[in-house]
Design an enzyme around this catalytic site. Structure first.
Site, short mmCIF file in Angstrom:
data_model
loop_
_atom_site.label_atom_id
_atom_site.label_comp_id
_atom_site.label_asym_id
_atom_site.label_seq_id
_atom_site.Cartn_x
_atom_site.Cartn_y
_atom_site.Cartn_z
N ARG A 164 0.83 -1.20 0.00
CA ARG A 164 0.00 0.00 0.00
C ARG A 164 0.87 1.26 0.00
O ARG A 164 0.57 2.24 0.66
CB ARG A 164 -0.94 0.01 1.21
CG ARG A 164 -1.88 -1.19 1.28
CD ARG A 164 -2.84 -1.24 0.09
NE ARG A 164 -3.64 -2.45 0.18
CZ ARG A 164 -3.29 -3.62 -0.36
NH1 ARG A 164 -2.14 -3.73 -1.03
NH2 ARG A 164 -4.06 -4.68 -0.25
N SER A 238 -11.19 -0.46 3.15
CA SER A 238 -10.37 -0.90 4.28
C SER A 238 -9.64 0.32 4.86
O SER A 238 -8.87 0.97 4.16
CB SER A 238 -9.37 -1.96 3.84
OG SER A 238 -10.04 -3.10 3.34
N GLU A 334 -4.83 3.49 6.08
CA GLU A 334 -4.58 3.54 4.65
C GLU A 334 -4.90 4.93 4.07
O GLU A 334 -4.13 5.46 3.28
CB GLU A 334 -5.41 2.47 3.90
CG GLU A 334 -4.87 1.06 4.07
CD GLU A 334 -5.49 0.11 3.06
OE1 GLU A 334 -5.95 0.57 2.00
OE2 GLU A 334 -5.49 -1.11 3.33
#
Length: 338
Positions: A164, A238, A334
């Site tokens: 990520r 998420s 995130e």
């Protein structure tokens, strides 16, 4: 190039959080960026690049010049002996692009179906799901330097992809705007079916050699069952990264919590399911103000209606403290908090 002032960003972030852009410019081509940089007023202004708004938490109005990426286009660039090369404009909807590739008979992106956001934002986050990351299918991208206005082409090594993560969240953060991305779809196609949810689908259907379209359908069914539709219930997908720990750390946690969901990684580390950690701390379905934890998936924070960014941030920090207190693991968000 369109220039607008006093633009509400609520429709442009999937959390549905209120914020206003003082000035917003719609970017449809590389030349639009150069026109902005060449403008006496716009060129000097601090800039914020906005894609689909699926990975941001807006806590305030945005005083920077917002460059909203709306570069269109989808095409097959090349057919090689070992792969197809396909290209999409940075403003293309990611899921629509994945669907388009399959409609063209070009499999390879099916595990990444239904991820919200735009094509241009996908390398920034190195999006991933169900055993496939963007870097696994990446070829090159085009970007415009926000200082010089020069167009540059970057390959995978230059993008410095991580979990990520990419150079666009590090050294090039806020310094470039991605206009086009090319993907390498390997031939012959091989399905990626290593995740438990996909193994369950194979068992349920008896399809142990699924087609790419079947995998795509399964992924969409799984995601729709777990994740809320952001157009109905605001969210950023998420919210936390799955933490990666050493073998010793994983063994220690398993000793205390044998049911913890974990996945071995090629380098000997283990990836832990952040959603499981959050659920184990009792957060599923709970709220702080108008921000809450989704009842069906603890990894997803939601806007229950009328939430502001500060409520989302307060909830996220409370979850982080709970998980650290019980497991000694710090969850990393995130989304970018603005």
């Amino acid at each position: 190039m369109q220039i607008e002032t006093g633009v509400s960003l609520k429709p442009y972030n999937t959390f549905g959080l209120p914020a206003v852009a003082q000035t917003l410019v719609r970017i449809e081509a590389d030349a639009d960026v150069r026109r902005v940089l060449g403008d006496a007023t716009l060129g000097r202004a601090p800039k914020f690049v906005l894609g689909g708004g699926s990975n941001i938490v807006l806590t305030r109005d945005v005083s920077q010049l917002v460059l909203k990426v709306e570069v269109p286009g989808r095409r097959v660039v090349d057919e090689r002996a070992d792969a197809w090369i396909v290209e999409a404009g940075g403003g293309e909807n990611w899921h629509d692009f994945v669907t388009w590739t399959l409609d063209q008979g070009l499999p390879g992106l099916e595990n990444l179906a239904l991820i919200p956001g735009t094509v241009g934002a996908s390398p920034v986050q190195n999006i991933g799901a169900y055993g496939v990351e963007l870097k696994d299918r990446f070829d090159t991208l085009d970007a415009v330097d926000l200082i010089t206005g020069r167009s540059v082409r970057l390959d995978a090594s230059m993008c410095r992809f991580g979990y990520r993560d990419s150079i666009f969240k590090q050294a090039l953060a806020g310094k470039s705007l991605i206009t086009r991305v090319r993907f390498r779809l390997p031939k012959p196609w091989q399905p990626v079916l290593g995740y438990l949810d996909l193994e369950r689908k194979m068992a349920e259907t008896g399809q142990h050699q699924p087609t790419a379209r079947q995998v795509y359908d399964w992924i969409c069914e799984i995601r729709r069952a777990k994740l809320p539709d952001w157009t109905v219930m605001g969210n950023a997908g998420s919210f936390f990264k799955n933490p990666v720990v050493t073998e010793d750390q994983c063994r220690d946690i398993i000793g205390r919590d044998p049911e913890i969901v974990h996945y071995p990684m090629p380098d000997g580390t283990y990836k832990l399911a952040a959603g499981w950690l959050i659920d184990a701390c009792g957060w599923k379905g709970k709220s702080i103000g108008r921000a809450g934890v989704y009842e069906k998936q603890a990894l997803v924070l939601i806007n229950r209606g009328g939430a502001i960014g500060a409520e989302v941030v307060t909830l996220a920090r409370a979850i982080q403290e709970s998980v650290y207190g019980r497991f000694g693991i710090r969850l990393e968000p995130e989304p970018l908090v603005i």
